[in-house]
Design an enzyme around this catalytic site. Structure first.
Site, PDB file in Angstrom:
ATOM      1  N   LYS A 129       0.850  -1.168   0.228  1.00  0.00           N
ATOM      2  CA  LYS A 129       0.082  -0.088  -0.120  1.00  0.00           C
ATOM      3  C   LYS A 129       1.178   1.173   0.207  1.00  0.00           C
ATOM      4  O   LYS A 129       0.474   2.487  -0.732  1.00  0.00           O
ATOM      5  CB  LYS A 129      -0.858  -0.149   1.110  1.00  0.00           C
ATOM      6  CG  LYS A 129      -1.948  -0.976   1.247  1.00  0.00           C
ATOM      7  CD  LYS A 129      -3.106  -0.868   2.199  1.00  0.00           C
ATOM      8  CE  LYS A 129      -3.954   0.238   1.836  1.00  0.00           C
ATOM      9  NZ  LYS A 129      -4.864   0.014   0.742  1.00  0.00           N
ATOM     10  N   GLY A 130       1.911   1.273   0.795  1.00  0.00           N
ATOM     11  CA  GLY A 130       2.753   2.370   0.900  1.00  0.00           C
ATOM     12  C   GLY A 130       3.419   2.646  -0.622  1.00  0.00           C
ATOM     13  O   GLY A 130       3.402   3.966  -1.085  1.00  0.00           O
ATOM     14  N   ALA A 131       4.104   1.679  -1.067  1.00  0.00           N
ATOM     15  CA  ALA A 131       4.831   1.970  -2.436  1.00  0.00           C
ATOM     16  C   ALA A 131       3.695   2.045  -3.407  1.00  0.00           C
ATOM     17  O   ALA A 131       4.049   3.227  -4.441  1.00  0.00           O
ATOM     18  CB  ALA A 131       5.358   0.703  -2.944  1.00  0.00           C
ATOM     19  N   THR A 136      -6.969  -4.550  -8.086  1.00  0.00           N
ATOM     20  CA  THR A 136      -5.754  -4.432  -7.202  1.00  0.00           C
ATOM     21  C   THR A 136      -5.283  -3.182  -7.243  1.00  0.00           C
ATOM     22  O   THR A 136      -4.764  -2.620  -8.456  1.00  0.00           O
ATOM     23  CB  THR A 136      -4.954  -5.656  -7.334  1.00  0.00           C
ATOM     24  OG1 THR A 136      -5.710  -6.791  -7.492  1.00  0.00           O
ATOM     25  CG2 THR A 136      -3.791  -5.590  -6.511  1.00  0.00           C
ATOM     26  N   ASP A 160      -5.552   2.255  -3.571  1.00  0.00           N
ATOM     27  CA  ASP A 160      -4.207   3.201  -3.325  1.00  0.00           C
ATOM     28  C   ASP A 160      -3.809   4.348  -4.181  1.00  0.00           C
ATOM     29  O   ASP A 160      -3.402   5.230  -4.168  1.00  0.00           O
ATOM     30  CB  ASP A 160      -3.137   1.926  -3.110  1.00  0.00           C
ATOM     31  CG  ASP A 160      -3.116   1.005  -2.236  1.00  0.00           C
ATOM     32  OD1 ASP A 160      -3.619   1.269  -1.094  1.00  0.00           O
ATOM     33  OD2 ASP A 160      -2.609  -0.086  -2.377  1.00  0.00           O
TER      34      ASP A 160
END
Length: 297
Positions: A40-42, A230, A234
Site C-alpha cells: 500500500k505504501g509503495a 488491485t 491506493d
C-alpha cells in the site's frame, strides 16, 4: 507541485488469476501467475508521483531476491528512496487472487515492513519538509504514530489510509487531518473518524464521498471496463494527496478518475495512470482540475 512523504509498506505481490475465487478447502486451477511490485505504501507513493507530486518513500525491504526489484521500482518511478532501509530476512509479500470479474482477495505477510520500528533523523527531516505525510497500516502502528506526531509538530498535514483497519490509540487519531476509508472501514471506524476534519469514503464503482469543512459532497465515479481492482484504492489515495492543495473537490475528481483508470489494466503499479492520462479524462468529462497538469505528468 506538492511534496509528499510516504511512510509505509512495500511488497512483492504474487498475483494469481482464476475464473473464480476458491471456497474454503477447495483447490481450483488458475489461469496465470505474475510477480508485481506493490504494498500500500509503495502503490500510493507511485500513484502520487505519477499524478504530479514530488514523493519521498520511507520503508523497508529484505535481503531476498524481491528486495532489489522493489528498490528498482521506486527508482524507475523517480520516488526518493533515501529512507528505504534493508532489513535482514524476507521482504513483504502479498498473495493475491483475482477472479474474472476483477475482484480480488489478498493475504499480506509483513516481512521487512514489520521491522520498520524506528525513524532516523533523516526520515524525520523528510517528514518535516513535506506538505503531506501519507501513511497506511501495513507497518507497525507505533511507527505511524511517531511519524504523524512529528508531522503535526512541523506543520505537515497527515493523511491516513487506516487499512487494514485495526484499533488505533486516540493519540494517533488526534494527529490525523485527512482519512481515506472504504465503506467497510468507514463502518468499522465510525466513532474514531468523528474527530477527523476531512473524511473521504470510497464506494467502488459508485465513486467516493467527502465530509468536512467544505461540506458534504459525492463524486459519482468514472465508468470503465474493469480488469483488475488491485491497487485502485491506493491509486485513489495517492492522486488525492498529490492534488489536495487544490481543494477537496478538485482532489476528489483527480482521485476518482485515477482510481477508475487503475482498474483497466492488470497489476497494481503497472495500471497506475499518469497525470496526462488523468487530465485527459477530466477534460473530457468537464471535471474540476482540468487546467492543472503537473510538470512531470
Amino acid at each position: 507541485m506538492a511534496r509528499i512523504a510516504v511512510v509505509g509498506s512495500i511488497n512483492m505481490d504474487l498475483v494469481t488469476r482464476t475464473p473464480r475465487r476458491p471456497r474454503p478447502g477447495e483447490t481450483i486451477l488458475g489461469t496465470s501467475f505474475e510477480s508485481v511490485p506493490g504494498g500500500k505504501g509503495a502503490n500510493q507513493a507511485i500513484a502520487a508521483g505519477r499524478a504530479g507530486a514530488r514523493v519521498d518513500f520511507i520503508g523497508a525491504i529484505g535481503t531476498d531476491v524481491f528486495g532489489t526489484a522493489l528498490r528498482n521500482v521506486l527508482a524507475d518511478n523517480e520516488i526518493g528512496a533515501e529512507g528505504l532501509r534493508t532489513i535482514e530476512g524476507s521482504s513483504g509479500i502479498a498473495a493475491i487472487v483475482v477472479d474474472e470479474s476483477g475482484e480480488n482477495s489478498i493475504i499480506v505477510v509483513g516481512g521487512a515492513n514489520a521491522a520498520l520500528t524506528d525513524l532516523t533523523a533523516a526520515d524525520l527531516a523528510i517528514i518535516a519538509e513535506a506538505d503531506i505525510l501519507l501513511c497506511q497500516l501495513e507497518i507497525p502502528v507505533d511507527t505511524v504514530t511517531a511519524a504523524a506526531r512529528h508531522a503535526r509538530s512541523n506543520g505537515t498535514l497527515v493523511l491516513l489510509n487506516p487499512s487494514p483497519a485495526r484499533p488505533l490509540p486516540a493519540s494517533t487519531w488526534s494527529t490525523v487531518d485527512i482519512a481515506v476509508v472504504n465503506e467497510g472501514e468507514a463502518a468499522q471506524l465510525d466513532s474514531e473518524l468523528g474527530g477527523v476534519a476531512h473524511v473521504l469514503t470510497t464506494r467502488g464503482g459508485s465513486g467516493a464521498s467527502y465530509r468536512g469543512p467544505e461540506g458534504d459532497f459525492h463524486h459519482p465515479g468514472v465508468p470503465v471496463a474493469v480488469v483488475d481492482t488491485t491497487g485502485a484504492g491506493d491509486t485513489f489515495t495517492g492522486a488525492l494527496a498529490a492534488h489536495w492543495h487544490e481543494g477537496p473537490e478538485t482532489a476528489l475528481a483527480w482521485a476518482c478518475t485515477a482510481g477508475a483508470l487503475a482498474t483497466t489494466a492488470f497489476g497494481a503499479t503497472a495500471a497506475i495512470p499518469t497525470a496526462a492520462e488523468i487530465t485527459r479524462v477530466l477534460r473530457d468529462r468537464g471535471e474540476p482540475g482540468t487546467t492543472s497538469v503537473p510538470a512531470n505528468g
